[in-house]
Design a protein around this motif. Structure first.
Motif, PDB file in Angstrom:
ATOM      1  N   LYS A 329       0.850  -1.191   0.000  1.00 37.48           N
ATOM      2  CA  LYS A 329       0.000   0.000   0.000  1.00 37.48           C
ATOM      3  C   LYS A 329       0.878   1.231   0.000  1.00 37.48           C
ATOM      4  N   ALA A 330       0.477   2.257  -0.782  1.00 40.07           N
ATOM      5  CA  ALA A 330       1.204   3.525  -0.792  1.00 40.07           C
ATOM      6  C   ALA A 330       0.246   4.622  -1.230  1.00 40.07           C
ATOM      7  N   GLY A 331       0.488   5.840  -0.748  1.00 41.80           N
ATOM      8  CA  GLY A 331      -0.373   6.939  -1.152  1.00 41.80           C
ATOM      9  C   GLY A 331      -0.037   8.223  -0.439  1.00 41.80           C
ATOM     10  N   PHE A 332      -0.938   9.198  -0.590  1.00 45.91           N
ATOM     11  CA  PHE A 332      -0.734  10.490   0.058  1.00 45.91           C
ATOM     12  C   PHE A 332      -2.078  11.129   0.361  1.00 45.91           C
ATOM     13  N   VAL A 333      -2.064  12.052   1.297  1.00 42.71           N
ATOM     14  CA  VAL A 333      -3.197  12.925   1.596  1.00 42.71           C
ATOM     15  C   VAL A 333      -2.666  14.349   1.674  1.00 42.71           C
ATOM     16  N   MET A 334      -3.271  15.230   0.882  1.00 38.64           N
ATOM     17  CA  MET A 334      -2.942  16.646   0.920  1.00 38.64           C
ATOM     18  C   MET A 334      -4.087  17.385   1.584  1.00 38.64           C
ATOM     19  N   ARG A 335      -3.825  17.973   2.751  1.00 32.38           N
ATOM     20  CA  ARG A 335      -4.826  18.769   3.453  1.00 32.38           C
ATOM     21  C   ARG A 335      -4.632  20.241   3.070  1.00 32.38           C
ATOM     22  N   GLY A 336      -5.736  20.888   2.680  1.00 27.52           N
ATOM     23  CA  GLY A 336      -5.661  22.270   2.238  1.00 27.52           C
ATOM     24  C   GLY A 336      -5.346  22.338   0.762  1.00 27.52           C
ATOM     25  N   THR A 337      -6.365  22.304  -0.075  1.00 30.85           N
ATOM     26  CA  THR A 337      -6.148  22.250  -1.518  1.00 30.85           C
ATOM     27  C   THR A 337      -5.939  23.636  -2.122  1.00 30.85           C
ATOM     28  N   LEU A 338      -6.605  24.625  -1.570  1.00 28.66           N
ATOM     29  CA  LEU A 338      -6.477  26.012  -2.017  1.00 28.66           C
ATOM     30  C   LEU A 338      -6.426  26.906  -0.789  1.00 28.66           C
ATOM     31  N   ALA A 339      -5.962  28.147  -0.983  1.00 32.19           N
ATOM     32  CA  ALA A 339      -5.924  29.073   0.138  1.00 32.19           C
ATOM     33  C   ALA A 339      -7.308  29.305   0.714  1.00 32.19           C
ATOM     34  N   SER A 340      -8.314  29.243  -0.159  1.00 27.65           N
ATOM     35  CA  SER A 340      -9.700  29.450   0.283  1.00 27.65           C
ATOM     36  C   SER A 340     -10.346  28.168   0.777  1.00 27.65           C
ATOM     37  N   ARG A 341      -9.669  27.005   0.662  1.00 29.87           N
ATOM     38  CA  ARG A 341     -10.233  25.711   1.077  1.00 29.87           C
ATOM     39  C   ARG A 341      -9.244  24.993   1.991  1.00 29.87           C
ATOM     40  N   PRO A 342      -8.952  25.514   3.173  1.00 29.29           N
ATOM     41  CA  PRO A 342      -7.927  24.914   4.047  1.00 29.29           C
ATOM     42  C   PRO A 342      -8.322  23.564   4.616  1.00 29.29           C
ATOM     43  N   ASN A 343      -9.616  23.227   4.622  1.00 30.27           N
ATOM     44  CA  ASN A 343     -10.064  21.968   5.204  1.00 30.27           C
ATOM     45  C   ASN A 343     -10.399  20.903   4.167  1.00 30.27           C
ATOM     46  N   ASP A 344     -10.258  21.242   2.879  1.00 31.07           N
ATOM     47  CA  ASP A 344     -10.460  20.249   1.832  1.00 31.07           C
ATOM     48  C   ASP A 344      -9.227  19.354   1.716  1.00 31.07           C
ATOM     49  N   THR A 345      -9.401  18.188   1.076  1.00 23.90           N
ATOM     50  CA  THR A 345      -8.295  17.243   0.937  1.00 23.90           C
ATOM     51  C   THR A 345      -8.277  16.634  -0.463  1.00 23.90           C
ATOM     52  N   ILE A 346      -7.108  16.239  -0.881  1.00 26.00           N
ATOM     53  CA  ILE A 346      -6.929  15.375  -2.043  1.00 26.00           C
ATOM     54  C   ILE A 346      -6.206  14.130  -1.546  1.00 26.00           C
ATOM     55  N   GLY A 347      -6.731  12.955  -1.901  1.00 29.47           N
ATOM     56  CA  GLY A 347      -6.110  11.721  -1.457  1.00 29.47           C
ATOM     57  C   GLY A 347      -5.919  10.744  -2.600  1.00 29.47           C
ATOM     58  N   PHE A 348      -4.839   9.989  -2.545  1.00 25.69           N
ATOM     59  CA  PHE A 348      -4.584   8.936  -3.530  1.00 25.69           C
ATOM     60  C   PHE A 348      -4.016   7.727  -2.800  1.00 25.69           C
ATOM     61  N   VAL A 349      -4.502   6.533  -3.170  1.00 20.75           N
ATOM     62  CA  VAL A 349      -3.984   5.311  -2.562  1.00 20.75           C
ATOM     63  C   VAL A 349      -3.874   4.217  -3.618  1.00 20.75           C
ATOM     64  N   PHE A 350      -2.785   3.468  -3.536  1.00 24.40           N
ATOM     65  CA  PHE A 350      -2.505   2.323  -4.394  1.00 24.40           C
ATOM     66  C   PHE A 350      -2.371   1.095  -3.508  1.00 24.40           C
ATOM     67  N   THR A 351      -3.016  -0.015  -3.903  1.00 22.15           N
ATOM     68  CA  THR A 351      -2.839  -1.277  -3.186  1.00 22.15           C
ATOM     69  C   THR A 351      -2.635  -2.403  -4.187  1.00 22.15           C
ATOM     70  N   ARG A 352      -1.840  -3.370  -3.777  1.00 21.36           N
ATOM     71  CA  ARG A 352      -1.641  -4.569  -4.597  1.00 21.36           C
ATOM     72  C   ARG A 352      -1.726  -5.787  -3.701  1.00 21.36           C
ATOM     73  N   GLN A 353      -2.576  -6.735  -4.090  1.00 20.95           N
ATOM     74  CA  GLN A 353      -2.693  -8.008  -3.398  1.00 20.95           C
ATOM     75  C   GLN A 353      -2.088  -9.092  -4.288  1.00 20.95           C
ATOM     76  N   GLN A 354      -1.037  -9.733  -3.810  1.00 22.53           N
ATOM     77  CA  GLN A 354      -0.355 -10.782  -4.569  1.00 22.53           C
ATOM     78  C   GLN A 354      -0.785 -12.140  -4.013  1.00 22.53           C
ATOM     79  N   TYR A 355      -1.296 -13.014  -4.871  1.00 27.81           N
ATOM     80  CA  TYR A 355      -1.869 -14.273  -4.426  1.00 27.81           C
ATOM     81  C   TYR A 355      -0.838 -15.396  -4.414  1.00 27.81           C
ATOM     82  N   THR A 356      -1.103 -16.411  -3.603  1.00 28.88           N
ATOM     83  CA  THR A 356      -0.190 -17.549  -3.505  1.00 28.88           C
ATOM     84  C   THR A 356      -0.418 -18.513  -4.665  1.00 28.88           C
TER      85      THR A 356
END
Length: 439
Positions: A329-356
């Motif tokens: 798993k890897a990703g990021f969260v950005m809090r505060g997208t614009l000066a006028s939107r300090p409580n908004d967020t942008i998030g991205f997440v990647f996951t990989r499940q490798q099977y046996t």
């Protein structure tokens, strides 16, 4: 071959917990006679509603939409305020989960894009008593609870909708009977702070999958259907927004699951169960390890939580017959997208499940028996991009888009061919009902 084991001598542990909970229940009832103002000061009322809609617009099995929701009502009772029981609190939570799972009905894979789905019905999700000792260095909690609210969780999960990463990495549930919200059982955990930022954390939780039945409401506290316990453990380093300019958390740990489970490919005689027609063998005992981190890397305003936080995790099994080899798993969260939107967020997440190889061989055999050819893909990758719009202090709206590469075959084991990669549009919203009701 090891025979399945069952809990036989947990009476003392359960009696002590039952007595503690019964005593606290009587004490809570007794507060009706206490000063009403004192009661209001002692009880922190909590209530919220989360809704998650999702639409499969491309790939998977077919087009369609699904909605799932959770109503949460609970609170925290401070016994220090009521009875001068220092650093002692009671936690109570009820949930009502409802709706439909898009993955089951339209995508065709086994990993949901609605993390709020599961444990449907109205349930007692938590009823515990917690306290601290040794000048706050030792934290203890026990009662009716779940492992995943104390281990492998993250407050960053509120910014996503995928169940591949939230509320916990899905690997731990695919390779153990790690207990999950809101399906409660007996359990407890202890955290000891080795220093102001370093801790060792461990717990023990009853494995009782019968509580996952739709007819269960969380009030059946018997253990006659339990098959063992799961024991998670963690060594961690953590700072906060209050004591670190760039807060962080680093953890290494693992778990041992002593419960019964089903072998992914063989029967009791060591033959392929799909070919022999016999039941898949019942095994006992699995374990795994993990490492994960969360690191804030930018914080332009030290008085707010605005900034960029990176996160990641790797999990793998160490014993037992598993259907997954490892998870990333890897990703990021950005809090505060614009000066006028300090409580908004942008998030991205990647996951990989490798099977046996064993799980894939079982699926290859089943596919061939049903007229198909080939082996399913060896992994499933899921990605989510979300934008969180803070409408006001109590309401958050979060559109999101998901891309699923190689939807897995575990939910439909008789499927004869791969599904196309899926694109899903989602919308999550969170409402702080307690904040709206108490102003």
């Amino acid at each position: 071959m090891r025979k399945p084991t069952r809990i036989k001598n947990t009476g003392g542990f359960q009696q002590n917990l039952s007595a503690a909970l019964l005593s606290t229940t009587l004490l809570v009832s007794g507060t009706a006679l206490a000063d009403q103002g004192k009661w209001q000061d002692a009880f922190d009322f909590q209530a919220s509603y989360t809704g998650e809609s999702a639409t499969n617009v491309e790939g998977g099995e077919r087009r369609g939409s699904a909605y799932a929701g959770q109503l949460f009502v609970g609170g925290e009772l401070d016994l220090n305020t009521l009875f001068n029981w220092e650093d002692t609190k009671i936690h109570v939570a009820m949930t009502n989960r409802h709706g439909k799972n898009l993955a089951e009905h339209y995508i065709g894979n086994s990993t949901s894009v609605q993390e709020i789905f599961g444990g449907q019905n109205t349930r007692l999700a938590r009823f515990t008593i917690a306290s601290t000792f040794l000048d706050g260095d030792l934290e203890l909690e026990g009662g009716r609870t779940v492992a995943n609210i104390s281990f492998l969780g993250s407050e960053l999960c509120q910014y996503f909708q995928t169940n591949a990463a939230c509320g916990n990495p899905t690997f731990v549930f695919r390779t153990s009977n790690f207990t999950w919200w809101p399906v409660s059982s007996w359990g407890g955990h202890a955290k000891y702070w080795l220093s102001s930022n370093t801790y060792f954390h461990t717990g023990i939780y009853e494995d009782n999958t019968s509580h996952q039945d739709l007819g269960d409401h969380g009030f059946d506290w018997a253990t006659n259907e339990a098959t063992g316990v799961v024991v998670p453990f963690t060594l961690g380093y953590q700072t906060t927004w209050d004591n670190d300019a760039l807060p962080r958390r680093y953890e290494i740990g693992g778990w041992y699951d002593g419960a019964d489970y089903t072998d992914p490919v063989f029967d009791e005689q060591g033959n392929y169960a799909a070919l022999s027609g016999n039941d898949y063998a019942v095994r006992n005992g699995r374990s795994g390890v993990f490492a994960r981190f969360e690191q804030t890397v930018t914080r332009p305003n030290p008085s707010t939580k605005e900034g960029l936080t990176l996160f990641g995790a790797v999990l793998t099994g160490t014993s037992g017959e598993l259907i997954e080899d490892y998870y990333l798993k890897a990703g990021f969260v950005m809090r505060g997208t614009l000066a006028s939107r300090p409580n908004d967020t942008i998030g991205f997440v990647f996951t990989r499940q490798q099977y046996t190889d064993e799980a894939l061989e079982d699926q290859r055999i089943l596919r061939a028996m049903n007229g198909g050819v080939g082996t399913p893909p060896s992994s499933q990758t899921m990605l989510e991009l979300s934008y969180g719009y803070q409408l006001n202090q109590h309401v958050r709206i979060q559109p999101n888009v998901h891309y699923i590469i190689n939807p897995d075959q575990f939910a439909e084991r008789d499927r004869v061919s791969e599904l196309d990669d899926a694109i899903v549009l989602g919308l999550r919203f969170d409402v702080n009902l307690a904040g709206l009701l108490i102003q």
